[in-house]
Scaffold this active site. Structure first.
Site, mmCIF file in Angstrom:
data_model
loop_
_atom_site.group_PDB
_atom_site.id
_atom_site.type_symbol
_atom_site.label_atom_id
_atom_site.label_comp_id
_atom_site.label_asym_id
_atom_site.label_seq_id
_atom_site.Cartn_x
_atom_site.Cartn_y
_atom_site.Cartn_z
ATOM 1 N N HIS A 133 0.799 -1.235 0.000
ATOM 2 C CA HIS A 133 0.000 0.000 0.000
ATOM 3 C C HIS A 133 0.834 1.288 0.000
ATOM 4 C CE1 HIS A 133 -3.502 -2.400 0.131
ATOM 5 N NE2 HIS A 133 -3.662 -2.524 1.429
ATOM 6 N N HIS A 208 -9.588 2.219 0.782
ATOM 7 C CA HIS A 208 -9.551 1.053 1.658
ATOM 8 C C HIS A 208 -10.651 1.088 2.717
ATOM 9 C CE1 HIS A 208 -7.814 -2.420 3.562
ATOM 10 N NE2 HIS A 208 -6.728 -2.380 2.824
ATOM 11 N N GLU A 340 -11.454 -3.484 -2.760
ATOM 12 C CA GLU A 340 -10.518 -2.472 -3.246
ATOM 13 C C GLU A 340 -10.367 -2.632 -4.753
ATOM 14 O OE1 GLU A 340 -7.008 -3.184 -0.571
ATOM 15 O OE2 GLU A 340 -8.586 -4.332 0.399
HETATM 16 C C1 BGC Z 1 -4.504 -6.473 1.917
HETATM 17 C C2 BGC Z 1 -4.433 -7.218 3.226
HETATM 18 C C3 BGC Z 1 -4.008 -6.262 4.295
HETATM 19 C C4 BGC Z 1 -4.992 -5.132 4.346
HETATM 20 C C5 BGC Z 1 -4.531 -4.046 5.265
HETATM 21 C C6 BGC Z 1 -5.536 -5.435 2.083
HETATM 22 O O1 BGC Z 1 -5.619 -4.711 0.902
HETATM 23 O O2 BGC Z 1 -4.760 -7.304 0.841
HETATM 24 O O3 BGC Z 1 -3.510 -8.280 3.141
HETATM 25 O O4 BGC Z 1 -3.889 -6.867 5.533
HETATM 26 O O5 BGC Z 1 -5.132 -4.550 3.089
HETATM 27 O O6 BGC Z 1 -5.141 -4.024 6.438
#
Ligand code: BGC
Length: 375
Positions: A133, A208, A340
């Site tokens: 991310h 998110h 997402e």
């Molecule tokens: C990911 C997860 C991650 C989460 C963050 C998601 O987009 O795929 O693996 O733990 O984001 O909290």
């Protein structure tokens, strides 16, 4: 008829006439208020968008985080359907990306490495052994410049701007990002992303938000349909193997719609649950229905439309009872789902995946719509 006896029928007629108008004549608005301050004194603002039917979205300039989203249930009662905190500090220190804008590259890059135009780049390993991310200070942790905006038909909105410097979090090129969040009078939240660069760079922007259409409790009874007949299998560090596999005959098959909890127990990953990229049958490039979620308990339904080729369906596997959110609610595993919209994880290292590279002179554009209704 005396004037007095005339008054009552007139009043009643006025009320009857007024009723349908007052139910829908709520003024839509965008208002701004102080939300808090970062440790260095930087003020953070909150924008509150309200549409004509009273649906409310609250979003802050820190991480462009959606902190609250209130939509009606089947009886007309409004409830907050996103997870989050009631103040700024936990968003800075312990948030698992609740409601945040994600960039420059959403999801994982294997070992934080990629090669572009003959040069190898090394990014922060913030989700060992991978990069997740956008890094240590991704777009979820920067302060966005914001201003009130208007969508189609005067719908309330807010525009966010951020310029990510060349080399920020290890990525090449100055990336100028504009995001517009609009709450339409058809109870849709429309997120529009736009970006330009001065050097080739990977870009994969998303949001998110953690949804719970009941407002609280687990989401295992929510019925999910995904317009995806294939997914990208991952290794045990959640990096795609490169394969694009059919969902048929696996717990990944949401083509016909099923409760999220139905096949979750058959998944082998730890902590158990969905955390997979689904390859949308639309192929991306044009707005299409990607997912529908229905909560039989509240009657709330969410249709998700996107022009992206993929969607990460994450079932809140890492929520473990250690975070206390708004209204004093302790978040347990599977208390929310994320959808997402995105390009596939680790695309920079998989030439067979749709490219995430933005070139100078091009404009990155992406739209995702969350359409709320009741049944
Ligand atoms: C990911 C997860 C991650 C989460 C963050 C998601 O987009 O795929 O693996 O733990 O984001 O909290």
């Amino acid at each position: 008829m005396t004037p007095r006896s005339l008054a009552l029928p007139l009043l009643t007629a006025a009320l009857v006439l007024a009723a349908p108008f007052s139910a829908k004549a709520m003024q839509s608005s965008t208002t701004q208020s102080p939300y808090g301050k970062l440790p260095d004194g930087t003020p953070i603002e909150q924008y509150t968008l309200t549409n004509e039917s009273g649906v409310t979205l609250k979003v802050i300039t820190y991480g462009a985080i959606i902190t609250e989203l209130r939509v009606p249930d089947r009886s007309g009662a409004f409830g907050d359907i996103v997870l989050g905190f009631d103040k700024l500090e936990p968003y800075e220190t312990k948030s698992p990306y609740f409601g945040a804008a994600i960039g420059r590259v959403g999801n994982r890059i294997a070992r934080g490495r990629f090669t572009l135009d003959g040069k190898t780049y090394s990014l922060a390993i913030n989700n060992a052994p991978n990069h997740l991310h956008g890094g240590l200070r991704g777009f979820d942790k920067v302060v966005w410049k914001a201003e009130a905006a208007k969508g189609p038909n005067g719908a309330p909105g807010v525009t966010f701007r951020y310029t990510s410097a060349d080399g920020e979090e290890g990525y090449p090129g100055t990336l100028s990002v504009t995001m517009t969040y609009v709450l339409t009078n058809a109870n849709e939240l429309v997120l529009h992303y736009q970006a330009t660069t001065d050097k080739d760079t990977p870009v994969n922007l998303t949001n998110h938000s953690y949804f719970n259409l009941s407002g609280r409790g687990d989401i295992l009874g929510h019925v999910l349909r995904l317009a995806a007949s294939r997914f990208t299998p991952v290794d045990d560090t959640l990096i795609p193997t490169g394969a694009i596999a059919p969902v048929a005959g696996t717990p990944m098959d949401f083509m016909e719609g099923k409760p999220i909890g139905r096949d979750l127990g058959r998944l082998a990953n730890k902590p158990q649950g969905y955390d997979h990229n689904f390859v949308l049958d639309s192929g991306g490039g044009h707005l299409a229905l990607a997912a529908s979620v229905y909560d039989p308990a509240s009657g709330r339904a969410l249709d998700l439309l996107t022009d992206q080729p993929g969607v990460q369906f994450y079932s809140g596997n890492f929520l473990d009872g250690t975070l206390t959110g708004k209204y004093g609610v302790v978040y347990q595993q599977h208390d929310a789902f994320c959808l997402e919209t995105q390009h596939f994880p680790d695309s920079v290292n998989h030439p067979n995946f749709p490219s995430t590279i933005l070139h100078p002179g091009q404009v990155y554009r992406s739209t995702t719509i969350y359409r709320f209704s009741v049944r």
